[in-house]
Design a protein around this motif. Structure first.
Motif, mmCIF file in Angstrom:
data_model
loop_
_atom_site.group_PDB
_atom_site.id
_atom_site.type_symbol
_atom_site.label_atom_id
_atom_site.label_comp_id
_atom_site.label_asym_id
_atom_site.label_seq_id
_atom_site.Cartn_x
_atom_site.Cartn_y
_atom_site.Cartn_z
ATOM 1 N N TRP A 6 39.852 29.683 42.866
ATOM 2 C CA TRP A 6 38.930 30.248 43.858
ATOM 3 C C TRP A 6 38.575 29.201 44.910
ATOM 4 O O TRP A 6 38.084 28.122 44.579
ATOM 5 C CB TRP A 6 37.659 30.706 43.143
ATOM 6 C CG TRP A 6 36.706 31.545 43.927
ATOM 7 C CD1 TRP A 6 36.878 32.074 45.180
ATOM 8 C CD2 TRP A 6 35.412 31.985 43.493
ATOM 9 N NE1 TRP A 6 35.796 32.812 45.544
ATOM 10 C CE2 TRP A 6 34.875 32.773 44.527
ATOM 11 C CE3 TRP A 6 34.669 31.782 42.330
ATOM 12 C CZ2 TRP A 6 33.611 33.351 44.434
ATOM 13 C CZ3 TRP A 6 33.420 32.362 42.238
ATOM 14 C CH2 TRP A 6 32.894 33.144 43.269
ATOM 15 N N TYR A 202 42.050 36.550 51.054
ATOM 16 C CA TYR A 202 41.188 35.965 52.090
ATOM 17 C C TYR A 202 40.946 36.997 53.176
ATOM 18 O O TYR A 202 41.876 37.683 53.627
ATOM 19 C CB TYR A 202 41.854 34.722 52.694
ATOM 20 C CG TYR A 202 41.244 34.269 54.006
ATOM 21 C CD1 TYR A 202 40.111 33.465 54.028
ATOM 22 C CD2 TYR A 202 41.795 34.669 55.225
ATOM 23 C CE1 TYR A 202 39.550 33.061 55.229
ATOM 24 C CE2 TYR A 202 41.242 34.275 56.424
ATOM 25 C CZ TYR A 202 40.115 33.474 56.422
ATOM 26 O OH TYR A 202 39.554 33.092 57.612
ATOM 27 N N PHE A 210 36.634 42.493 55.972
ATOM 28 C CA PHE A 210 36.761 42.767 54.543
ATOM 29 C C PHE A 210 36.773 44.266 54.251
ATOM 30 O O PHE A 210 37.691 44.755 53.576
ATOM 31 C CB PHE A 210 35.659 42.057 53.757
ATOM 32 C CG PHE A 210 35.733 42.325 52.284
ATOM 33 C CD1 PHE A 210 36.828 41.901 51.536
ATOM 34 C CD2 PHE A 210 34.719 43.007 51.627
ATOM 35 C CE1 PHE A 210 36.905 42.163 50.172
ATOM 36 C CE2 PHE A 210 34.793 43.271 50.271
ATOM 37 C CZ PHE A 210 35.888 42.844 49.542
ATOM 38 N N ARG A 238 38.195 41.218 43.797
ATOM 39 C CA ARG A 238 37.584 41.510 45.098
ATOM 40 C C ARG A 238 36.068 41.616 45.032
ATOM 41 O O ARG A 238 35.377 41.448 46.036
ATOM 42 C CB ARG A 238 38.147 42.822 45.670
ATOM 43 C CG ARG A 238 39.618 42.777 46.047
ATOM 44 C CD ARG A 238 40.097 44.107 46.606
ATOM 45 N NE ARG A 238 39.761 44.269 48.014
ATOM 46 C CZ ARG A 238 38.753 44.989 48.473
ATOM 47 N NH1 ARG A 238 37.925 45.595 47.633
ATOM 48 N NH2 ARG A 238 38.541 45.097 49.767
ATOM 49 N N ARG A 241 34.025 38.934 46.533
ATOM 50 C CA ARG A 241 33.994 38.826 47.999
ATOM 51 C C ARG A 241 32.890 39.706 48.585
ATOM 52 O O ARG A 241 32.596 39.658 49.777
ATOM 53 C CB ARG A 241 35.367 39.213 48.582
ATOM 54 C CG ARG A 241 35.502 39.173 50.101
ATOM 55 C CD ARG A 241 35.257 37.789 50.673
ATOM 56 N NE ARG A 241 35.469 37.750 52.109
ATOM 57 C CZ ARG A 241 34.583 38.156 53.030
ATOM 58 N NH1 ARG A 241 33.418 38.673 52.634
ATOM 59 N NH2 ARG A 241 34.862 38.075 54.322
ATOM 60 N N ASP A 248 34.687 33.454 51.802
ATOM 61 C CA ASP A 248 35.631 34.332 52.499
ATOM 62 C C ASP A 248 36.929 34.517 51.703
ATOM 63 O O ASP A 248 37.843 35.198 52.157
ATOM 64 C CB ASP A 248 35.919 33.828 53.916
ATOM 65 C CG ASP A 248 36.164 32.337 54.006
ATOM 66 O OD1 ASP A 248 36.197 31.667 52.953
ATOM 67 O OD2 ASP A 248 36.307 31.815 55.131
ATOM 68 N N HIS A 249 36.992 33.926 50.516
ATOM 69 C CA HIS A 249 38.119 34.110 49.599
ATOM 70 C C HIS A 249 37.635 34.807 48.332
ATOM 71 O O HIS A 249 36.468 34.685 47.954
ATOM 72 C CB HIS A 249 38.717 32.761 49.182
ATOM 73 C CG HIS A 249 39.342 31.978 50.282
ATOM 74 N ND1 HIS A 249 40.703 31.775 50.379
ATOM 75 C CD2 HIS A 249 38.788 31.313 51.331
ATOM 76 C CE1 HIS A 249 40.960 31.027 51.436
ATOM 77 N NE2 HIS A 249 39.812 30.730 52.028
ATOM 78 N N ALA A 250 38.550 35.492 47.656
ATOM 79 C CA ALA A 250 38.270 36.072 46.344
ATOM 80 C C ALA A 250 39.066 35.308 45.287
ATOM 81 O O ALA A 250 40.148 34.796 45.563
ATOM 82 C CB ALA A 250 38.653 37.548 46.311
#
Length: 258
Positions: A6, A202, A210, A238, A241, A248-250
């Motif tokens: 992550w 991302y 998103f 997800r 996020r 901004d990343h999962a």
């Protein structure tokens, strides 16, 4: 065994979410990237209170990586042998450790910025150093390189490839660098998406990206045959996020029968 990776985009503001993830998902090993902190300022106490050991490597600035493990932490190496510096300064972009018999490297590949930027040449040099490291360690048993590679391996890994025609992350040289890694004997552990057809990892913070799935798959898990043959499941979480103050990343979560 459960292993996750992550990019948290700064460990301090994301700490509550990291602790939530550790408690809810219970990975045996968690590779972290983009700590944006020094080694000394990593929140060791909070993470260790959940039963984990931590190998952190941070120099402040805009990078920093860690391996968090509850199945042992041995043979820790900070940095890649012979890695390049950028503008004369070292950057904390790789840390390796053996956890429960699995050798893992948490990596945060340089962004590259633009193809004509010196950071792009640095990115390619850094990836070549990573290749040398992989070549030296790939036969040591179950082995994986996990993290934010800042490269989308295929056009399908970008929500609209036409928008990236003049950008990094999709150039032939970057993708060839990934291909050279795979040719050493690594395979892409392709995660299943929890929503939509393709597993992006991302999504930019810009409004709508998103929920409209305008994302990229740039966080990767590359494992050798001993690692990938043991994989029973892999998915992009997800849910991490979503909500208040996300990265901004999962995370990518990989389950193995080891």
């Amino acid at each position: 065994m459960r292993i996750a990776t992550w990019n948290v985009n700064s460990i301090v503001p994301r700490l509550p979410r990291v602790l939530e993830f550790l408690e809810r998902t219970a990975p045996d090993v968690l590779c972290l990237q983009e700590l944006k902190n020094t080694t000394e300022k990593f929140p060791f106490a909070e993470v260790e209170a959940l039963g984990y050991e931590v190998a952190a490597y941070g120099l402040g600035r805009w990078n920093g990586v860690a391996v968090v493990s509850r199945v042992g932490l041995a043979d820790v190496v900070r940095g890649l042998p012979g890695e390049p510096s950028f503008e004369g300064a070292a950057e904390a972009r790789a840390v390796g450790a053996t956890c429960g018999g699995v050798r893992v490297w948490s990596v945060y590949v340089p962004n590259g910025r633009e193809p004509d930027n010196p950071h792009y040449a640095y990115k390619l040099e850094w990836l070549e150093s990573l290749r040398s490291l992989v070549s030296a360690e790939i036969s040591s048993g179950p082995f994986a390189v996990l993290g934010d590679f800042n490269v989308a391996p295929t056009d399908a890994d970008v929500w609209d490839i036409a928008l990236f025609a003049e950008s990094t992350h999709v150039t032939p040289a970057e993708r060839e660098a990934l291909a050279r890694l795979r040719k050493l004997g690594l395979s892409d552990v392709f995660p299943r998406p929890l929503k939509y057809d393709h597993p992006f990892t991302y999504w930019d913070y810009r409004a709508g990206n998103f929920p409209n799935n305008k994302g990229m798959r740039i966080d990767l898990v590359y494992g050798n045959e001993a690692f990938t043959s043991a994989v029973t499941d892999s998915y992009v979480d997800r849910n991490m996020r979503k909500g208040k103050g996300p990265s901004d990343h999962a995370p990518i979560v990989v389950d193995l029968d080891l």
